[in-house]
Motif scaffolding. Structure first.
Motif, short mmCIF file in Angstrom:
data_model
loop_
_atom_site.label_atom_id
_atom_site.label_comp_id
_atom_site.label_asym_id
_atom_site.label_seq_id
_atom_site.Cartn_x
_atom_site.Cartn_y
_atom_site.Cartn_z
N MET A 216 38.12 -141.16 80.85
CA MET A 216 37.09 -140.34 80.20
C MET A 216 37.73 -139.08 79.61
SD MET A 216 33.64 -138.66 81.87
CE MET A 216 33.05 -140.27 82.38
N ASP A 217 37.30 -138.71 78.42
CA ASP A 217 37.77 -137.49 77.77
C ASP A 217 36.89 -136.34 78.28
OD1 ASP A 217 38.43 -135.37 76.11
OD2 ASP A 217 38.59 -136.60 74.31
N TYR A 218 37.33 -135.68 79.33
CA TYR A 218 36.51 -134.64 79.94
C TYR A 218 36.31 -133.44 79.02
CZ TYR A 218 37.01 -137.12 84.38
OH TYR A 218 36.96 -138.06 85.38
N ALA A 219 37.30 -133.11 78.21
CA ALA A 219 37.17 -131.97 77.31
C ALA A 219 36.06 -132.23 76.28
CB ALA A 219 38.50 -131.69 76.61
N ALA A 220 36.07 -133.41 75.66
CA ALA A 220 35.04 -133.75 74.68
C ALA A 220 33.67 -133.79 75.34
CB ALA A 220 35.37 -135.08 74.02
N ALA A 221 33.61 -134.35 76.56
CA ALA A 221 32.33 -134.43 77.27
C ALA A 221 31.82 -133.05 77.63
CB ALA A 221 32.49 -135.29 78.52
N HIS B 173 28.89 -121.59 73.65
CA HIS B 173 29.79 -122.62 73.14
C HIS B 173 31.23 -122.12 73.11
CE1 HIS B 173 26.22 -124.72 72.43
NE2 HIS B 173 26.01 -124.43 71.16
N ALA B 174 31.42 -120.85 72.78
CA ALA B 174 32.78 -120.29 72.73
C ALA B 174 33.42 -120.27 74.10
CB ALA B 174 32.75 -118.88 72.13
N GLY B 175 32.62 -120.11 75.14
CA GLY B 175 33.18 -120.10 76.49
C GLY B 175 33.74 -121.44 76.89
N ALA B 176 33.05 -122.52 76.54
CA ALA B 176 33.56 -123.85 76.86
C ALA B 176 34.84 -124.13 76.08
CB ALA B 176 32.50 -124.91 76.54
N GLN B 177 34.86 -123.75 74.82
CA GLN B 177 36.06 -123.95 74.02
C GLN B 177 37.21 -123.11 74.55
OE1 GLN B 177 36.38 -126.23 71.29
NE2 GLN B 177 38.49 -125.78 71.90
N ARG B 178 36.90 -121.91 75.00
CA ARG B 178 37.95 -121.04 75.56
C ARG B 178 38.61 -121.69 76.76
NH1 ARG B 178 37.13 -114.82 77.83
NH2 ARG B 178 39.32 -114.36 78.15
N LEU B 179 37.82 -122.35 77.59
CA LEU B 179 38.37 -123.04 78.76
C LEU B 179 39.31 -124.16 78.32
CD1 LEU B 179 38.61 -123.92 81.69
CD2 LEU B 179 36.37 -125.03 81.47
N ILE B 180 38.89 -124.96 77.38
CA ILE B 180 39.73 -126.06 76.90
C ILE B 180 41.02 -125.52 76.28
CG2 ILE B 180 39.86 -127.92 75.19
CD1 ILE B 180 36.81 -128.29 75.72
N ASP B 181 40.90 -124.47 75.50
CA ASP B 181 42.09 -123.86 74.88
C ASP B 181 43.04 -123.32 75.95
OD1 ASP B 181 41.02 -124.45 72.41
OD2 ASP B 181 40.31 -122.41 72.02
N ALA B 182 42.48 -122.72 77.00
CA ALA B 182 43.31 -122.17 78.07
C ALA B 182 44.11 -123.25 78.76
CB ALA B 182 42.43 -121.44 79.09
N VAL B 183 43.48 -124.41 78.99
CA VAL B 183 44.18 -125.53 79.62
C VAL B 183 45.30 -126.03 78.72
CG1 VAL B 183 43.93 -127.92 80.39
CG2 VAL B 183 42.22 -126.22 81.03
N GLU B 184 45.01 -126.16 77.43
CA GLU B 184 46.02 -126.66 76.50
C GLU B 184 47.20 -125.69 76.40
OE1 GLU B 184 43.95 -127.36 72.87
OE2 GLU B 184 43.08 -129.27 73.55
N GLU B 185 46.92 -124.40 76.40
CA GLU B 185 47.98 -123.40 76.25
C GLU B 185 48.80 -123.25 77.53
OE1 GLU B 185 45.96 -119.88 75.03
OE2 GLU B 185 45.22 -120.78 73.15
N ALA C 232 45.38 -127.26 86.27
CA ALA C 232 44.43 -126.52 85.43
C ALA C 232 43.33 -127.41 84.87
CB ALA C 232 45.19 -125.83 84.29
N TYR C 233 43.67 -128.65 84.55
CA TYR C 233 42.69 -129.55 83.94
C TYR C 233 41.54 -129.86 84.90
CZ TYR C 233 41.02 -133.22 80.79
OH TYR C 233 40.27 -133.97 79.92
N LEU D 158 21.31 -139.02 80.76
CA LEU D 158 22.75 -138.85 80.84
C LEU D 158 23.38 -140.23 80.83
CD1 LEU D 158 24.90 -136.54 81.27
CD2 LEU D 158 24.79 -137.09 83.71
N GLU D 159 24.53 -140.37 80.19
CA GLU D 159 25.20 -141.66 80.18
C GLU D 159 25.55 -142.06 81.62
OE1 GLU D 159 28.63 -141.36 77.73
OE2 GLU D 159 27.48 -140.99 75.89
N PRO D 160 25.32 -143.33 81.99
CA PRO D 160 25.60 -143.76 83.36
C PRO D 160 27.04 -143.49 83.80
CG PRO D 160 24.30 -145.42 82.24
CD PRO D 160 24.67 -144.40 81.20
N GLU D 161 28.00 -143.69 82.90
CA GLU D 161 29.40 -143.44 83.26
C GLU D 161 29.62 -141.99 83.64
OE1 GLU D 161 33.92 -143.87 81.38
OE2 GLU D 161 32.16 -144.07 80.09
N LEU D 162 28.97 -141.08 82.91
CA LEU D 162 29.13 -139.66 83.19
C LEU D 162 28.40 -139.28 84.48
CD1 LEU D 162 30.36 -137.07 82.18
CD2 LEU D 162 28.39 -136.75 80.67
#
Length: 251
Positions: free
Chosen positions: A1-6, A83-95, A111-112, A139-143
């Motif tokens: 599962m792509d947790y960042a996209a989800a 929305h910016a807060g969620a993106q900030r978290l993803i960016d922090a993990v990538e960096e 971190a992930y 909600l999707e059953p898989e999620l």
């Protein structure tokens, strides 16, 4: 599962619910909170996790000290802040690096780990908002199934660590079975007490008590958002075992 996209998807969905609602609406599943407090909790939490990762924290960080931790007063700006807060978290993990060990409330984790944690924080708190507004929650059953697994991982890591009674007595087991097609082993969970700790697996089993229903209903029941009696979940066995589990596993 792509947790960042989800995470981004669930964050947007949560924002859409809040955007169209009266912010003073009480949230019965979070006693004492309104949608305003629920919104701030979710938005600040993403930024809190991001700062833990950015700072490579090895100890608890007070959420009240998080930079930009309060939403702006303008409703549209507040949604952008969310929305910016969620993106900030993803960016922090990538960096920082997905595998960089950082502080979490269950001990050091990569971190992930925080992306998955914040994803399921968003799914459950979106349920809080939808239920407060009398709306259906989907909600999707898989999620939903992954949300149950993530919750059990945290319960297993924390239960009994502070000397509190375990949510399961020795010899008792809880079995959850999601009936959605396609989930396979990821849609079954057997929970037991093992040497003074809680352990679980994706095994098929009978259980002292067994709950069978769709993954979304099971998730909402496990995190105490909806009573089993208000769902289509079928319960087999000793219901007192299930009640004891709920009484000792607050979300």
């Amino acid at each position: 599962m792509d947790y960042a996209a989800a995470l981004l998807e669930q964050n947007r969905a949560f924002g859409d619910v809040i955007r169209s609602a009266d912010p003073s609406t009480p949230v019965p599943t979070c006693p004492g909170w309104s949608l305003t407090q629920l919104f701030r909790h979710v938005g600040r939490g993403d930024r809190w996790a991001a700062q833990i990762i950015i700072d490579r924290a090895d100890d608890y960080l007070d959420p009240r000290t998080v930079e930009g931790g309060k939403p702006p007063p303008d409703p549209d700006d507040a949604i952008s802040w969310l929305h910016a807060g969620a993106q900030r978290l993803i960016d922090a993990v990538e960096e920082t690096g997905m595998e960089m060990p950082v502080w979490t409330f269950i001990g050091p984790r990569p971190a992930y780990w925080w992306v998955r944690r914040r994803l399921h924080e968003a799914t459950v708190h979106r349920a809080d908002a939808e239920l407060a507004l009398g709306r259906d929650y989907t909600l999707e059953p898989e999620l939903a199934a992954d949300g149950i697994s993530e919750w059990l991982e945290r319960v297993a890591a924390q239960a009994g660590s502070d000397g509190a009674p375990l949510p399961l007595e020795d010899g008792n087991t809880v079995h959850l079975h999601a009936t959605d097609s396609g989930l396979g082993a990821s849609g079954e969970w057997t929970i037991r007490s093992d040497a003074g700790r809680i352990a679980w697996s994706h095994d098929h089993g009978k259980g002292s008590v067994a709950l069978r229903g769709d993954a979304v209903d099971l998730l909402l029941a496990v995190v105490r958002r909806v009573p089993v009696a208000d769902t289509d979940i079928a319960v087999f066995g000793d219901t007192s075992v299930w009640q004891n589990w709920l009484d000792h596993t607050p979300f």
